[in-house]
Design an enzyme around this catalytic site. Structure first.
Site, PDB file in Angstrom:
ATOM      1  N   TYR A  46       9.948  -5.084   2.363  1.00 28.47           N
ATOM      2  CA  TYR A  46      10.159  -3.704   1.314  1.00 28.47           C
ATOM      3  C   TYR A  46      11.476  -3.437   1.311  1.00 28.47           C
ATOM      4  CZ  TYR A  46       5.709  -5.724   0.994  1.00 28.47           C
ATOM      5  OH  TYR A  46       4.776  -6.373   0.642  1.00 28.47           O
ATOM      6  N   SER A 120      -0.407  -3.050   4.539  1.00 31.42           N
ATOM      7  CA  SER A 120      -0.403  -4.086   3.783  1.00 31.42           C
ATOM      8  C   SER A 120       0.590  -5.869   4.656  1.00 31.42           C
ATOM      9  CB  SER A 120       1.022  -4.321   2.342  1.00 31.42           C
ATOM     10  OG  SER A 120       0.413  -4.588   1.111  1.00 31.42           O
ATOM     11  N   TYR A 121       1.648  -6.210   3.648  1.00 27.24           N
ATOM     12  CA  TYR A 121       2.036  -7.350   4.716  1.00 27.24           C
ATOM     13  C   TYR A 121       2.805  -6.378   5.674  1.00 27.24           C
ATOM     14  CZ  TYR A 121       5.905 -11.402   5.513  1.00 27.24           C
ATOM     15  OH  TYR A 121       6.338 -11.850   6.169  1.00 27.24           O
ATOM     16  N   ASP A 260      -9.865  -1.508  -2.032  1.00 24.58           N
ATOM     17  CA  ASP A 260      -8.136  -2.108  -1.118  1.00 24.58           C
ATOM     18  C   ASP A 260      -8.694  -3.377  -0.927  1.00 24.58           C
ATOM     19  OD1 ASP A 260      -5.422  -2.996  -0.039  1.00 24.58           O
ATOM     20  OD2 ASP A 260      -6.462  -2.835   1.718  1.00 24.58           O
ATOM     21  N   HIS A 290      -5.818   0.051  -2.671  1.00 25.19           N
ATOM     22  CA  HIS A 290      -4.203  -0.742  -2.228  1.00 25.19           C
ATOM     23  C   HIS A 290      -2.737   0.506  -2.463  1.00 25.19           C
ATOM     24  CE1 HIS A 290      -1.956  -3.549   0.492  1.00 25.19           C
ATOM     25  NE2 HIS A 290      -1.183  -3.280   0.076  1.00 25.19           N
TER      26      HIS A 290
END
Length: 574
Positions: A46, A120-121, A260, A290
C-alpha cells in the site's frame, strides 16, 4: 521500559535484494547513534510512503518504534510502488519475507534479532514470512488478518466475499496501473475507474469472470485465479496457515475486532497456534471493524475504553517486543477481549474462556417465521415431535441486502452493529426470537447455527445472523455467516445437494463477546443471501465464475425432533 532515543535517522529507498534478483525498496528508521539494535520489518503493498506513519490507529508507527530503540524497515513488497517485479497477491510473500528478514538481520546497525508486524494484507505478509521460518525472526504481531486466503479472505463458507474481493481487488489494480507506465489499454483503465464509481452496479456483474476492470489480465492477472479456484485446492493449500500450526515456533501477538472481516481468522490463528506451537501466543479482540477504531460503531457506543487509543494495545505491543527482542520482563495475559454491553476489557487464559459453557437455543415456529412479524421462536428446549417447517422463496435477482456486520468498503455498506428492521421486514428472511431475558446472558466464544433444510435447487446458500433486540424493539446485528450448500461437508470436495431430502448445515458466525441485558431478546435471522457482502448463488449448480443463468429456489427450514435446528453459544456465568 525501552529508553527513548534522542535522534532518529531516516534512510529512504534502501535496496533489499531478493533471491531471484528482484530488488525491493524500504525506508529505514533507526537510532542515529549507539550500538546495533533489534530490527522490525513491515512489508506493504500500500505504499511505504504512507504506511510508515501507521495507516490504522491500531498499528504502531515506524518512527515511534525507532524512538524506542529499534531499527524499523518499511518495505514495498515485490511489484508495488517503488519495488521491482510483478505483484501476485500472497504467492511470493513467504520467500520474499524470509529474504527481507534475513537482510535486515545482517545489517551492521541491526544486532540480529528481528520482528515482523502489520495489519490486513500486511498481516498476511507477516504470517507468510513466519511460515517460511527465517532463523533471525524472533516474534511477530499479525493485526486484523486471516488464517486462510481461501476461507475467511476470498471466500467464506464456500461463498465468494464479493464486496471485499471486488473492491479490494479493484483498489490493488488501480494502484498497480498508476504506479508505473505499463502501457495499459485506456479502455480497461476507464472500465476499472467506472467500476469503482458505481459499486452496487459492479457487484451485480454476471458472470463473475466478466467483472469490469478485474477481468482484464493486464490489470489484475490474479483475479482469474481467485474465481477459478472456488474450492480449497492446491492453489490455496500452498498459502494456508491453518493446515499445520506447529510450524509457527515464534511467539505472536494476534490482534482483531469483533466486526472485522478477518476476525474469524484472527481467532482461529490464535487458537491453532496456541495449541500447537511451543511459543507463547496472545490474543487481543476489540469492538472494532477493519477500519474503524473509535468508541462508536454502527448503532452502539462502547464507551471510552473501546477506542484503540485507549485500549492499551500499543503498550502491549511495546511490552511484547521488548520481551522477545530485548529480554525484558513482561506479564501479558494470553487473551484480552472487550465484552460488549458491559463495555469493559476482560482477560482469560484461553479462547473461549474456560468457564464458558456450551448452550443451545432451538428454532421453533408454527410454520410462519417469515419476517419479524412471524411466529418464529428461539427457546432452550429442543422441539418436540413434529413441527411444520418454515419456507421461503430465494430469488437471486432480489437478494437480501447487506446491512452492517464485518463489511469493509463503505461503498457497499457501513460495518458494525446496525439496525436490521428493513431486513427483517422481508418475507424471505426467517426470524426466530426469544422471550425478553430475565437475567443477563453473557456470550463469549464462537457462535454457530445448525440448520436442517430442504431445497429444490442443485446448489444454494444459507445465511444466519445473530441479533440483539433492544427493549424498544430495535434489532441490532451482532455477527453473521454463510454456507454454500455444495461445500456443507468439505471446502475442498464439493458434493451434490440431496434432492428433496433434509441436509444438515453448520454456519460459522465467528466469535463474539457480548452481554444481552435483561429485557433484551435474542434473535436469529435465516435466509439465503447477504449481498453484496457475498455473491448471490444462482442455484444452478454450475461453475460460478462463468454462470449466467439464474434459478429461483424454494427453501424449507426444518425444526422438529429429528431435525433440531439450533443456535449454539458459549455462555459465561455471571
Amino acid at each position: 521500559m525501552s529508553p527513548t532515543v534522542s535522534r532518529v535517522l531516516v534512510e529512504k529507498n534502501v535496496a533489499i535484494p531478493l533471491r531471484d534478483g528482484v530488488v525491493t525498496y524500504a525506508d529505514i528508521f533507526r537510532p542515529a547513534e549507539g550500538d546495533p539494535v533489534p530490527g522490525i520489518i513491515t512489508r506493504t503493498p500500500y505504499d511505504k510512503e504512507v504506511f510508515a506513519a501507521a495507516a490504522l490507529p491500531i498499528m504502531p508507527s515506524a518512527l515511534k518504534l525507532a524512538e524506542r530503540g529499534y531499527a524499523v524497515a518499511v518495505q514495498d513488497v515485490r511489484g508495488r510502488f517503488s519495488s521491482e517485479g510483478e505483484f501476485n497477491p500472497f504467492v511470493n510473500e513467504a520467500a520474499d519475507g524470509y529474504d527481507s528478514v534475513e537482510w535486515l538481520a545482517a545489517q551492521p546497525w541491526c544486532e540480529g534479532g528481528v520482528a515482523v508486524y502489520g495489519p490486513s494484507y500486511v498481516g498476511a505478509t507477516t504470517l507468510l514470512a513466519a511460515k517460511a521460518k527465517p532463523p533471525s525472526l524472533k516474534c511477530a504481531i499479525p493485526i486484523i488478518t486471516a488464517d486462510d486466503y481461501y476461507d475467511g479472505w476470498t471466500y467464506q463458507g464456500g461463498a465468494l466475499q464479493l464486496g471485499f474481493t471486488t473492491f479490494w481487488g479493484l483498489g490493488l489494480a488501480a494502484a498497480q496501473a498508476l504506479g508505473r507506465d505499463r502501457g495499459l489499454d485506456p479502455d480497461h483503465l476507464a472500465a476499472a475507474a467506472q467500476a469503482l464509481l458505481d459499486p452496487h452496479e459492479t457487484a451485480r456483474t454476471r458472470p463473475l469472470a466478466a467483472m469490469p476492470g478485474l477481468s482484464q489480465p493486464a490489470l489484475a492477472p490474479w483475479y482469474r485465479d481467485w474465481i477459478g479456484h472456488n474450492r480449497r485446492d492446491d492453489y490455496w493449500e500452498a498459502l494456508r496457515h491453518s493446515d499445520d500450526y506447529s510450524r509457527y515456533e515464534i511467539p505472536m501477538y494476534h490482534v482483531g475486532g469483533w466486526f472485522d472481516i478477518f476476525g474469524i481468522g484472527t481467532v482461529r490463528n490464535f487458537q491453532g497456534m496456541n495449541a500447537a506451537s511451543p511459543a507463547a501466543h496472545h490474543l487481543l479482540m476489540g469492538p472494532w471493524s477493519h477500519a474503524y477504531y473509535d468508541r462508536y460503531l454502527g448503532e452502539r457506543d462502547f464507551g471510552p475504553t473501546a477506542a484503540a487509543a485507549m485500549s492499551g494495545a500499543v503498550l502491549d505491543y511495546n511490552r511484547f517486543l521488548d520481551q522477545h527482542l530485548k529480554g525484558a520482563a513482561a506479564d501479558l495475559p494470553a487473551v484480552r477481549y472487550f465484552l460488549m454491553g458491559a463495555n469493559e476489557w476482560r482477560q482469560s487464559e484461553q479462547w473461549p474462556p474456560s468457564e464458558a459453557k456450551a448452550e443451545s437455543w432451538y428454532l421453533h415456529s408454527g410454520g410462519n417465521a417469515n419476517s419479524a412479524r412471524g411466529d418464529g421462536a428461539l427457546v432452550t428446549t429442543p422441539p418436540p415431535g413434529d413441527q411444520v417447517p418454515d419456507r421461503f422463496f430465494y430469488d437471486p435477482l432480489r437478494p437480501v441486502p447487506s446491512e452492517g456486520g464485518p463489511t469493509l468498503h463503505a461503498g457497499i455498506g457501513l460495518p458494525g452493529p446496525r439496525d436490521q428492521s428493513c431486513i427483517e421486514a422481508r418475507d424471505d428472511v426467517l426470524c426466530y426470537t426469544s422471550d425478553p431475558l430475565e437475567e443477563p446472558l453473557v456470550v463469549a466464544g464462537p457462535v454457530k447455527v445448525v440448520l436442517w433444510t430442504v431445497t429444490d435447487a442443485p446448489d444454494t446458500d444459507f445465511t444466519a445472523k445473530l441479533v440483539d433486540v433492544q427493549p424498544d424493539g430495535r434489532p441490532v446485528s451482532v455477527c453473521d455467516g454463510i454456507i454454500r450448500a455444495r461445500f456443507r461437508d468439505s471446502l475442498s470436495e464439493p458434493s451434490p445437494v440431496p434432492e428433496g431430502e433434509p441436509a444438515r448445515y453448520e454456519i460459522d458466525l465467528a466469535s463474539t463477546a457480548i452481554v444481552f441485558a435483561p429485557g433484551h431478546r435474542i434473535r436469529i435471522e435465516v435466509s439465503s443471501s447477504n449481498f453484496p457482502r457475498f455473491d448471490t448463488n444462482p442455484n444452478t449448480g454450475g461453475p460460478l465464475a462463468t454462470e449466467t443463468e439464474i434459478w429461483p429456489a424454494l427453501q424449507y427450514v426444518l425444526h422438529d425432533e429429528a431435525h433440531p435446528s439450533a443456535l449454539e453459544l458459549c455462555v459465561l456465568p455471571e
